[in-house]
Design a protein around this motif. Sequence first.
Motif, PDB file in Angstrom:
ATOM      1  N   GLY A   6       0.827  -1.193   0.000  1.00 25.36           N
ATOM      2  CA  GLY A   6       0.000   0.000   0.000  1.00 25.36           C
ATOM      3  C   GLY A   6       0.863   1.244   0.000  1.00 25.36           C
ATOM      4  O   GLY A   6       1.934   1.259   0.614  1.00 25.36           O
ATOM      5  N   ILE A   7       0.429   2.264  -0.706  1.00 23.62           N
ATOM      6  CA  ILE A   7       1.082   3.576  -0.646  1.00 23.62           C
ATOM      7  C   ILE A   7       0.008   4.592  -0.299  1.00 23.62           C
ATOM      8  O   ILE A   7      -0.967   4.757  -1.030  1.00 23.62           O
ATOM      9  CB  ILE A   7       1.763   3.955  -1.973  1.00 23.62           C
ATOM     10  CG1 ILE A   7       2.815   2.915  -2.354  1.00 23.62           C
ATOM     11  CG2 ILE A   7       2.416   5.338  -1.851  1.00 23.62           C
ATOM     12  CD1 ILE A   7       3.570   3.228  -3.640  1.00 23.62           C
ATOM     13  N   LEU A  23      -4.618  13.947  -5.905  1.00 27.61           N
ATOM     14  CA  LEU A  23      -5.590  13.550  -6.933  1.00 27.61           C
ATOM     15  C   LEU A  23      -4.891  13.125  -8.221  1.00 27.61           C
ATOM     16  O   LEU A  23      -5.306  12.153  -8.874  1.00 27.61           O
ATOM     17  CB  LEU A  23      -6.567  14.694  -7.204  1.00 27.61           C
ATOM     18  CG  LEU A  23      -7.541  15.031  -6.065  1.00 27.61           C
ATOM     19  CD1 LEU A  23      -8.312  16.312  -6.385  1.00 27.61           C
ATOM     20  CD2 LEU A  23      -8.498  13.875  -5.790  1.00 27.61           C
ATOM     21  N   ALA A  24      -3.832  13.834  -8.579  1.00 31.23           N
ATOM     22  CA  ALA A  24      -3.088  13.478  -9.785  1.00 31.23           C
ATOM     23  C   ALA A  24      -2.416  12.115  -9.642  1.00 31.23           C
ATOM     24  O   ALA A  24      -2.417  11.301 -10.581  1.00 31.23           O
ATOM     25  CB  ALA A  24      -2.049  14.554 -10.098  1.00 31.23           C
ATOM     26  N   LEU A  25      -1.859  11.827  -8.471  1.00 32.11           N
ATOM     27  CA  LEU A  25      -1.190  10.547  -8.255  1.00 32.11           C
ATOM     28  C   LEU A  25      -2.181   9.394  -8.209  1.00 32.11           C
ATOM     29  O   LEU A  25      -1.886   8.296  -8.689  1.00 32.11           O
ATOM     30  CB  LEU A  25      -0.366  10.594  -6.970  1.00 32.11           C
ATOM     31  CG  LEU A  25       0.894  11.457  -7.024  1.00 32.11           C
ATOM     32  CD1 LEU A  25       1.506  11.607  -5.636  1.00 32.11           C
ATOM     33  CD2 LEU A  25       1.928  10.870  -7.988  1.00 32.11           C
ATOM     34  N   VAL A  26      -3.365   9.622  -7.634  1.00 31.48           N
ATOM     35  CA  VAL A  26      -4.394   8.583  -7.642  1.00 31.48           C
ATOM     36  C   VAL A  26      -4.787   8.266  -9.083  1.00 31.48           C
ATOM     37  O   VAL A  26      -4.891   7.097  -9.474  1.00 31.48           O
ATOM     38  CB  VAL A  26      -5.632   9.009  -6.822  1.00 31.48           C
ATOM     39  CG1 VAL A  26      -6.764   7.992  -7.006  1.00 31.48           C
ATOM     40  CG2 VAL A  26      -5.286   9.132  -5.342  1.00 31.48           C
ATOM     41  N   ALA A  27      -5.000   9.304  -9.884  1.00 28.14           N
ATOM     42  CA  ALA A  27      -5.370   9.103 -11.284  1.00 28.14           C
ATOM     43  C   ALA A  27      -4.290   8.352 -12.048  1.00 28.14           C
ATOM     44  O   ALA A  27      -4.580   7.594 -12.986  1.00 28.14           O
ATOM     45  CB  ALA A  27      -5.640  10.458 -11.947  1.00 28.14           C
ATOM     46  N   ARG A  30      -0.585   5.685  -8.724  1.00 25.99           N
ATOM     47  CA  ARG A  30       0.606   5.635  -7.875  1.00 25.99           C
ATOM     48  C   ARG A  30       0.278   5.611  -6.380  1.00 25.99           C
ATOM     49  O   ARG A  30       1.182   5.531  -5.558  1.00 25.99           O
ATOM     50  CB  ARG A  30       1.508   6.833  -8.193  1.00 25.99           C
ATOM     51  CG  ARG A  30       1.984   6.880  -9.648  1.00 25.99           C
ATOM     52  CD  ARG A  30       2.887   5.692  -9.987  1.00 25.99           C
ATOM     53  NE  ARG A  30       3.156   5.582 -11.398  1.00 25.99           N
ATOM     54  CZ  ARG A  30       4.144   6.220 -12.032  1.00 25.99           C
ATOM     55  NH1 ARG A  30       4.928   7.044 -11.360  1.00 25.99           N
ATOM     56  NH2 ARG A  30       4.320   6.042 -13.330  1.00 25.99           N
ATOM     57  N   LEU A  31      -0.994   5.696  -6.027  1.00 22.54           N
ATOM     58  CA  LEU A  31      -1.412   5.625  -4.629  1.00 22.54           C
ATOM     59  C   LEU A  31      -2.524   4.597  -4.493  1.00 22.54           C
ATOM     60  O   LEU A  31      -3.338   4.425  -5.402  1.00 22.54           O
ATOM     61  CB  LEU A  31      -1.941   6.983  -4.141  1.00 22.54           C
ATOM     62  CG  LEU A  31      -0.987   8.161  -4.134  1.00 22.54           C
ATOM     63  CD1 LEU A  31      -1.742   9.438  -3.755  1.00 22.54           C
ATOM     64  CD2 LEU A  31       0.178   7.933  -3.168  1.00 22.54           C
ATOM     65  N   MET A  53     -12.963   8.163  -6.941  1.00 20.88           N
ATOM     66  CA  MET A  53     -11.781   7.481  -7.464  1.00 20.88           C
ATOM     67  C   MET A  53     -11.577   6.120  -6.806  1.00 20.88           C
ATOM     68  O   MET A  53     -12.080   5.851  -5.711  1.00 20.88           O
ATOM     69  CB  MET A  53     -10.548   8.371  -7.273  1.00 20.88           C
ATOM     70  CG  MET A  53     -10.707   9.745  -7.893  1.00 20.88           C
ATOM     71  SD  MET A  53      -9.289  10.842  -7.675  1.00 20.88           S
ATOM     72  CE  MET A  53      -8.334  10.424  -9.137  1.00 20.88           C
ATOM     73  N   ASP A  54     -10.830   5.264  -7.506  1.00 23.55           N
ATOM     74  CA  ASP A  54     -10.569   3.897  -7.041  1.00 23.55           C
ATOM     75  C   ASP A  54      -9.377   3.906  -6.087  1.00 23.55           C
ATOM     76  O   ASP A  54      -8.234   3.676  -6.478  1.00 23.55           O
ATOM     77  CB  ASP A  54     -10.292   2.991  -8.243  1.00 23.55           C
ATOM     78  CG  ASP A  54     -10.047   1.545  -7.836  1.00 23.55           C
ATOM     79  OD1 ASP A  54     -10.408   1.177  -6.698  1.00 23.55           O
ATOM     80  OD2 ASP A  54      -9.474   0.785  -8.650  1.00 23.55           O
ATOM     81  N   VAL A  55      -9.678   4.173  -4.816  1.00 25.17           N
ATOM     82  CA  VAL A  55      -8.615   4.297  -3.815  1.00 25.17           C
ATOM     83  C   VAL A  55      -9.242   4.143  -2.431  1.00 25.17           C
ATOM     84  O   VAL A  55     -10.411   4.488  -2.232  1.00 25.17           O
ATOM     85  CB  VAL A  55      -7.910   5.673  -3.951  1.00 25.17           C
ATOM     86  CG1 VAL A  55      -8.835   6.823  -3.590  1.00 25.17           C
ATOM     87  CG2 VAL A  55      -6.622   5.740  -3.156  1.00 25.17           C
ATOM     88  N   ASP A  56      -8.492   3.587  -1.489  1.00 25.77           N
ATOM     89  CA  ASP A  56      -8.957   3.579  -0.107  1.00 25.77           C
ATOM     90  C   ASP A  56      -8.903   5.007   0.430  1.00 25.77           C
ATOM     91  O   ASP A  56      -7.902   5.707   0.255  1.00 25.77           O
ATOM     92  CB  ASP A  56      -8.054   2.694   0.764  1.00 25.77           C
ATOM     93  CG  ASP A  56      -8.366   1.211   0.620  1.00 25.77           C
ATOM     94  OD1 ASP A  56      -9.356   0.864  -0.041  1.00 25.77           O
ATOM     95  OD2 ASP A  56      -7.595   0.398   1.178  1.00 25.77           O
TER      96      ASP A  56
END
Length: 273
Positions: A6-7, A23-27, A30-31, A53-56
Amino acid sequence: MTTSIGICADDFGLETGINEGILALVAQGRLSAVSCLAQGQYFSRDSAALASMDVDIGLHLNFTEALTGSDLSLPVPRLILQAYSHALSTARIRAQIDQQLDRFDALVGRSPDFVDGHEHVHQLPVIRDALLTALKHRYPKQAIWLRSTRPARLSHALPRAQRVKAHLIAALGAKALRSQAQQFGFQMNTDFVGVYDFSRPHPLYLKMLNDWLSQASTGTLLMSHPATGVDVADRYGVDRVAEYQVLSSDGFATLLGQLDLKITRLSSLNLAA
């Protein structure tokens, strides 16, 4: 064999540059997790975008920053002293936890996937008891994971001061939190990397990432603090921008490939407490 890690990017909601970078890194993929200061000035502005977005998405529990609605905010050393002397008011702690969870739920539109602490306050005595009780009461059927600060096996290529700091952070409550989390049925990351001192000289961030992640195992969590730009008063300063530049770079993608690492939402893994 590919290792799933996980990051997590911390401090979403604190500054515009932090939100934009995260937000840019999630897109970019990278997170896998974003930890939110629900009381942050810019949390409401971008919470809907993050929620899509697809992220925890988790709560970055705050007791040290004077943010909107903060009834209790203390310097870290004083908070630690009061926590270990049991001088903190359980009622005030629980009320602030509930206030932050209320705001998170309302703005994200759902309960958190995980909870951790700004400056690791979630693992302190009194606070951890109130937090676990609050989470079990509010979300009895949800599999929320908690951040463990138990350090991974750290490379001796890292500066000794960094390795000492990582162990000192863990000594403030990692073992007790893991034991209590297990009793309550919460999952936790296997171990933890990403600790360094922003106020002192340190190796380049890509070099530290290599040293941290070369020791990673499934369920390791990397903490990060990226931003596209920072407020002049931000004590993490240019390191936030440096982290963003590296995490968004081709060099980081190459490193992940060399180490056979996959960035994975920890909520999707079966982690032991």
